[in-house]
Every structure is written in structure tokens, then in C-alpha cells.
Design a protein around this motif. Structure first.
Motif, PDB file in Angstrom:
ATOM      1  N   GLU A  39      -7.129   6.623  -9.548  1.00  0.00           N
ATOM      2  CA  GLU A  39      -7.114   5.166  -9.707  1.00  0.00           C
ATOM      3  C   GLU A  39      -6.092   4.519  -8.780  1.00  0.00           C
ATOM      4  OE1 GLU A  39      -6.316   4.684 -13.838  1.00  0.00           O
ATOM      5  OE2 GLU A  39      -8.389   5.109 -14.465  1.00  0.00           O
ATOM      6  N   HIS A  40      -4.931   5.145  -8.636  1.00  0.00           N
ATOM      7  CA  HIS A  40      -3.889   4.566  -7.779  1.00  0.00           C
ATOM      8  C   HIS A  40      -4.224   4.733  -6.300  1.00  0.00           C
ATOM      9  CE1 HIS A  40      -1.566   4.301 -11.499  1.00  0.00           C
ATOM     10  NE2 HIS A  40      -0.735   3.521 -10.860  1.00  0.00           N
ATOM     11  N   PHE A  41      -4.779   5.882  -5.916  1.00  0.00           N
ATOM     12  CA  PHE A  41      -5.215   6.018  -4.520  1.00  0.00           C
ATOM     13  C   PHE A  41      -6.300   4.992  -4.203  1.00  0.00           C
ATOM     14  CE2 PHE A  41      -3.659  10.584  -4.640  1.00  0.00           C
ATOM     15  CZ  PHE A  41      -2.685  10.399  -3.667  1.00  0.00           C
ATOM     16  N   ASP A  42      -7.220   4.792  -5.136  1.00  0.00           N
ATOM     17  CA  ASP A  42      -8.274   3.802  -4.935  1.00  0.00           C
ATOM     18  C   ASP A  42      -7.681   2.397  -4.836  1.00  0.00           C
ATOM     19  OD1 ASP A  42     -11.209   3.128  -4.910  1.00  0.00           O
ATOM     20  OD2 ASP A  42     -10.603   1.986  -6.667  1.00  0.00           O
ATOM     21  N   ALA A  43      -6.634   2.121  -5.623  1.00  0.00           N
ATOM     22  CA  ALA A  43      -5.992   0.804  -5.573  1.00  0.00           C
ATOM     23  C   ALA A  43      -5.396   0.530  -4.193  1.00  0.00           C
ATOM     24  CB  ALA A  43      -4.908   0.707  -6.642  1.00  0.00           C
ATOM     25  N   VAL A  44      -4.909   1.576  -3.532  1.00  0.00           N
ATOM     26  CA  VAL A  44      -4.382   1.393  -2.175  1.00  0.00           C
ATOM     27  C   VAL A  44      -5.489   0.882  -1.258  1.00  0.00           C
ATOM     28  CG1 VAL A  44      -3.349   2.519  -0.171  1.00  0.00           C
ATOM     29  CG2 VAL A  44      -2.646   3.194  -2.474  1.00  0.00           C
ATOM     30  N   THR A  45      -6.675   1.477  -1.365  1.00  0.00           N
ATOM     31  CA  THR A  45      -7.774   1.100  -0.464  1.00  0.00           C
ATOM     32  C   THR A  45      -8.206  -0.341  -0.683  1.00  0.00           C
ATOM     33  OG1 THR A  45      -9.634   1.758  -1.911  1.00  0.00           O
ATOM     34  CG2 THR A  45      -8.579   3.488  -0.589  1.00  0.00           C
ATOM     35  N   ARG A  46      -7.896  -0.892  -1.856  1.00  0.00           N
ATOM     36  CA  ARG A  46      -8.307  -2.261  -2.182  1.00  0.00           C
ATOM     37  C   ARG A  46      -7.176  -3.281  -2.014  1.00  0.00           C
ATOM     38  NH1 ARG A  46     -13.199  -1.513  -4.782  1.00  0.00           N
ATOM     39  NH2 ARG A  46     -13.518   0.633  -5.534  1.00  0.00           N
TER      40      ARG A  46
ATOM     41  N   ALA B 292      -7.003   7.244   4.729  1.00  0.00           N
ATOM     42  CA  ALA B 292      -6.277   8.375   4.156  1.00  0.00           C
ATOM     43  C   ALA B 292      -6.317   8.350   2.637  1.00  0.00           C
ATOM     44  CB  ALA B 292      -4.835   8.372   4.655  1.00  0.00           C
ATOM     45  N   ASN B 293      -6.129   7.171   2.065  1.00  0.00           N
ATOM     46  CA  ASN B 293      -6.092   7.078   0.608  1.00  0.00           C
ATOM     47  C   ASN B 293      -7.473   7.206  -0.017  1.00  0.00           C
ATOM     48  OD1 ASN B 293      -3.241   6.275  -0.647  1.00  0.00           O
ATOM     49  ND2 ASN B 293      -3.373   5.482   1.439  1.00  0.00           N
ATOM     50  N   MET B 294      -8.509   6.825   0.720  1.00  0.00           N
ATOM     51  CA  MET B 294      -9.858   7.032   0.206  1.00  0.00           C
ATOM     52  C   MET B 294     -10.166   8.522   0.107  1.00  0.00           C
ATOM     53  SD  MET B 294     -13.397   5.168   1.364  1.00  0.00           S
ATOM     54  CE  MET B 294     -12.673   3.568   0.952  1.00  0.00           C
ATOM     55  N   ALA B 295      -9.707   9.301   1.089  1.00  0.00           N
ATOM     56  CA  ALA B 295      -9.893  10.745   1.017  1.00  0.00           C
ATOM     57  C   ALA B 295      -9.115  11.345  -0.148  1.00  0.00           C
ATOM     58  CB  ALA B 295      -9.469  11.397   2.334  1.00  0.00           C
ATOM     59  N   ARG B 296      -7.888  10.854  -0.368  1.00  0.00           N
ATOM     60  CA  ARG B 296      -7.106  11.348  -1.509  1.00  0.00           C
ATOM     61  C   ARG B 296      -7.746  10.950  -2.828  1.00  0.00           C
ATOM     62  NH1 ARG B 296      -2.366  13.813  -0.522  1.00  0.00           N
ATOM     63  NH2 ARG B 296      -3.096  14.866  -2.403  1.00  0.00           N
TER      64      ARG B 296
ATOM     65  N   ALA C 111       0.824  -1.206   0.000  1.00  0.00           N
ATOM     66  CA  ALA C 111       0.000   0.000   0.000  1.00  0.00           C
ATOM     67  C   ALA C 111       0.860   1.259   0.000  1.00  0.00           C
ATOM     68  CB  ALA C 111      -0.937  -0.005   1.203  1.00  0.00           C
ATOM     69  N   GLN C 112       1.979   1.214   0.733  1.00  0.00           N
ATOM     70  CA  GLN C 112       2.846   2.391   0.810  1.00  0.00           C
ATOM     71  C   GLN C 112       3.410   2.755  -0.548  1.00  0.00           C
ATOM     72  OE1 GLN C 112       2.975   4.658   2.815  1.00  0.00           O
ATOM     73  NE2 GLN C 112       4.736   4.540   4.156  1.00  0.00           N
ATOM     74  N   SER C 113       3.931   1.765  -1.264  1.00  0.00           N
ATOM     75  CA  SER C 113       4.476   2.044  -2.593  1.00  0.00           C
ATOM     76  C   SER C 113       3.388   2.547  -3.531  1.00  0.00           C
ATOM     77  CB  SER C 113       5.139   0.783  -3.165  1.00  0.00           C
ATOM     78  OG  SER C 113       6.359   0.510  -2.510  1.00  0.00           O
ATOM     79  N   ARG C 114       2.200   1.964  -3.439  1.00  0.00           N
ATOM     80  CA  ARG C 114       1.102   2.397  -4.303  1.00  0.00           C
ATOM     81  C   ARG C 114       0.673   3.828  -3.969  1.00  0.00           C
ATOM     82  NH1 ARG C 114      -2.940  -2.901  -4.654  1.00  0.00           N
ATOM     83  NH2 ARG C 114      -1.655  -4.088  -6.133  1.00  0.00           N
ATOM     84  N   ASN C 115       0.691   4.162  -2.690  1.00  0.00           N
ATOM     85  CA  ASN C 115       0.332   5.525  -2.282  1.00  0.00           C
ATOM     86  C   ASN C 115       1.300   6.545  -2.882  1.00  0.00           C
ATOM     87  OD1 ASN C 115       1.301   7.672   0.018  1.00  0.00           O
ATOM     88  ND2 ASN C 115      -0.926   7.598  -0.154  1.00  0.00           N
ATOM     89  N   PHE C 116       2.590   6.266  -2.786  1.00  0.00           N
ATOM     90  CA  PHE C 116       3.563   7.213  -3.319  1.00  0.00           C
ATOM     91  C   PHE C 116       3.487   7.281  -4.842  1.00  0.00           C
ATOM     92  CE2 PHE C 116       6.396   6.426   0.639  1.00  0.00           C
ATOM     93  CZ  PHE C 116       5.669   7.366   1.350  1.00  0.00           C
ATOM     94  N   LEU C 117       3.126   6.157  -5.486  1.00  0.00           N
ATOM     95  CA  LEU C 117       2.948   6.189  -6.931  1.00  0.00           C
ATOM     96  C   LEU C 117       1.758   7.068  -7.294  1.00  0.00           C
ATOM     97  CD1 LEU C 117       4.040   5.135  -9.592  1.00  0.00           C
ATOM     98  CD2 LEU C 117       2.527   3.150  -9.366  1.00  0.00           C
TER      99      LEU C 117
END
Length: 311
Positions: free
Chosen positions: A190-197, A208-212, A169-175
Motif C-alpha cells: 500500500e505504501h509503495f503504491d502510494a508513492v506512485t500516486r 521503482a516503487n511500482m516494481a516494489r 515520495a522519498q519519505s513514503r518510499n522509506f516508510l
């Protein structure tokens, strides 16, 4: 003396080579040659550097592990993790520029160490390496460097090998942050949403990533979907406030960072009053040293920061 450790320690303290030389009363050109591997340090310089930078047993243990990967033990892995934690927190204060050269060097060394490591501590080492790649990728994101993509994919790959949801999730968030800095709101969402999944993602990361994702979805033009995401993010944020985040996402402790993310999502939706309320509450809970961090302007413009900061 391990030059990589010295460079990292300089970065952690926010010291340039020239300033370190001045404090030790050494020729800056000499120290520069040492730090760039062009000249061996004298014993006196080694002692001066150790005293100036507070190099300790953990630094030596980490350096020994890098030289002898087949003798890796838990103490060495913990030392490497501690050095990384110090660099990550230094980024909150000094920003990416002084940290980037040492972080690049450490990536090369750590990948070699992981390749040659054996024994029961290899997976623990892999987690440190994955987190370091995510951190290096984040430094490149802040520098608006395209190299961030390859480094972050590398971090995600290593995290997958050991099944660490929070590190994936961390790498995906920074991407996602990389695409946000490029103004590609659709891809960032799309990438922030991918973190949540992500399987195994921590609740604090998910909120945090859902808000982003809501913020970037709004900027991409789909405000109805953004509002749905933001309502869900706020519900998750309330639950996440009482949970300690994974160490790799230490800044998500408490509610402050969640409120900042929700605030900029409200701003993207045009909800100015809600945005101001969330951002002001978030800033009130952010540690004082973080208010001067370079990354804070990603969430609040300098003008708005002056306007909304407590006091």
C-alpha cells in the motif's frame, strides 16, 4: 569547531573515534569527551581534526548558518545540502551504524535552524531538512528501529510544506521499506503504491516503487494484481532509464536499480528465470562500491549476490 560537523565528517569517512585518535596520536578518551560535548577541544586538536577530515570552508559556512539562522544565505543552504549528500553516499559504503548518532544530532540542529530561519532561502532550507529526515528515517529502517515511522512522517510533513513531490515520495518510499522489513507485505504494498500516486513524483521514483509494490503484492498473495503492476513497472522503467532522477533519489540513475526491483518482483511471483536475468543485469550496472553496501542484501541475498555478481 562544530562537534556535529566533526562527527558527520568521521561518519562520512567511516572512521571511529578510536581510529581517528590513533591516526592523530591523541588519547581516545580525550577525543571521546570532546565529541560528546564534555570537554572543549584544544586548538591543536582542532587543527588535527581539520587536517584529518578535510574540513573546509563549506563546513564552516554550514556551522555558521546553524549558529546564526536569521543570516541564512544560499551558500549556507548549499553547504548544508552538500554535507547531507556526503552522508547519504557514506551510507552506501559504511552502513547506518556509524552515521546514526551524527544524523540524529543534525536533525535536532536543522529543525531548530528551520524554525528560526527567515528570508527567501527558507524554502530551500526546508527541502534540505525534509531530505535529512528521510535519510535519518532510512538509517532507522536499516536498523529495524520503530523510530523510523515518526521521523519519516516528519520528513513528509516538511516536504508537503514546500510542495516537493519527489521528497514526499522519498519519505513514503522509506516508510514502505520499514513495513517490508517488518514482514507486513500488505501494508508495504500500500505504501509503495502510494508513492506512485504522489503528486509531483518523478518518473524514476514511480517506476521503482511500482516494481516494489508488485513484489510486496505478490508476497501478500495477490499474484494476478502483482503481474499487472509488474508489467506497468517494466514499461515505466524503460522510459525512466533515460531520465536523471531527483538528487534525493540519486541511485535511480540509469536502469540498473529498476532492473533489480523488477527482478525481485519476478522472484516473488516465482518467475525464477526472469528474476535471475533481471538481477544479473541490474548488478552489472550497479557501481562497484554499492555491491558491498549493506542495503544490497535487501534486494539480493548474500548467497545470490555471490552467484550472480559479474565476474
Amino acid at each position: 569547531m562544530d562537534v556535529g560537523n566533526v562527527r558527520a565528517a568521521l561518519a562520512r569517512k567511516g572512521l571511529s573515534a578510536a581510529e581517528a585518535a590513533r591516526r592523530m596520536r591523541y588519547d581516545p578518551a580525550y577525543l571521546s569527551r570532546v565529541l560528546n560535548g564534555r570537554q572543549a577541544p584544544s586548538p591543536a586538536l582542532q587543527r588535527s581534526l581539520a587536517a584529518l577530515l578535510g574540513l573546509d570552508e563549506d563546513d564552516e559556512r554550514a556551522a555558521y548558518a546553524m549558529r546564526h539562522p536569521t543570516r541564512l544565505d544560499r551558500a549556507a543552504v548549499d553547504a548544508l545540502a552538500g554535507a547531507l549528500a556526503a552522508q547519504r553516499r557514506a551510507d552506501d559504503v559504511v552502513g547506518p551504524v556509524p552515521l546514526l548518532p551524527a544524523a540524529e544530532t543534525h536533525r535536532t540542529v536543522l529543525l531548530g535552524l528551520l524554525r528560526d530561519a527567515r528570508g527567501p532561502e527558507r524554502d530551500a532550507l526546508a527541502e534540505v531538512v525534509a531530505e535529512h529526515c528521510a535519510f535519518l528515517g532510512w538509517l532507522h529502517v536499516q536498523m529495524r528501529s520503530g523510530r523510523a515511522v515518526a521521523v519519516l512522517h516528519e520528513g513528509e510533513r516538511i516536504a508537503r510544506e514546500v510542495g516537493s513531490g519527489p521528497l514526499i515520495a522519498q519519505s513514503r518510499n522509506f516508510l514502505a521499506c520499514h513495513w517490508r522489513t517488518r514482514g507486513d507485505h500488505r501494508r508495504a504494498a500500500e505504501h509503495f503504491d502510494a508513492v506512485t500516486r504522489t503528486e509531483g513524483v518523478h518518473l524514476t521514483q514511480r517506476a521503482a516503487n511500482m516494481a516494489r509494490a508488485a513484489e510486496q503484492t505478490a508476497k501478500a498473495g495477490d499474484k494476478a494484481a502483482a503481474r499487472t503492476l509488474l508489467r506497468a513497472a517494466e514499461r515505466l522503467g524503460e522510459r525512466a532509464a533515460n531520465q536523471d532522477p531527483p538528487e534525493a533519489a540519486y541511485w535511480l540513475r540509469g536502469q540498473a536499480f529498476q532492473l533489480l526491483n523488477q527482478g525481485i518482483a519476478h522472484a516473488a511471483l516465482g518467475d525464477e528465470i526472469a528474476a535471475r536475468r533481471h538481477i544479473a543485469a541490474g548488478l552489472a550496472g550497479i557501481p562497484a562500491e554499492h555491491l558491498a553496501a549493506p542495503w544490497i542484501s535487501d534486494y539480493v541475498s548474500p548467497a545470490r549476490l555471490r552467484e550472480l555478481s559479474p565476474g
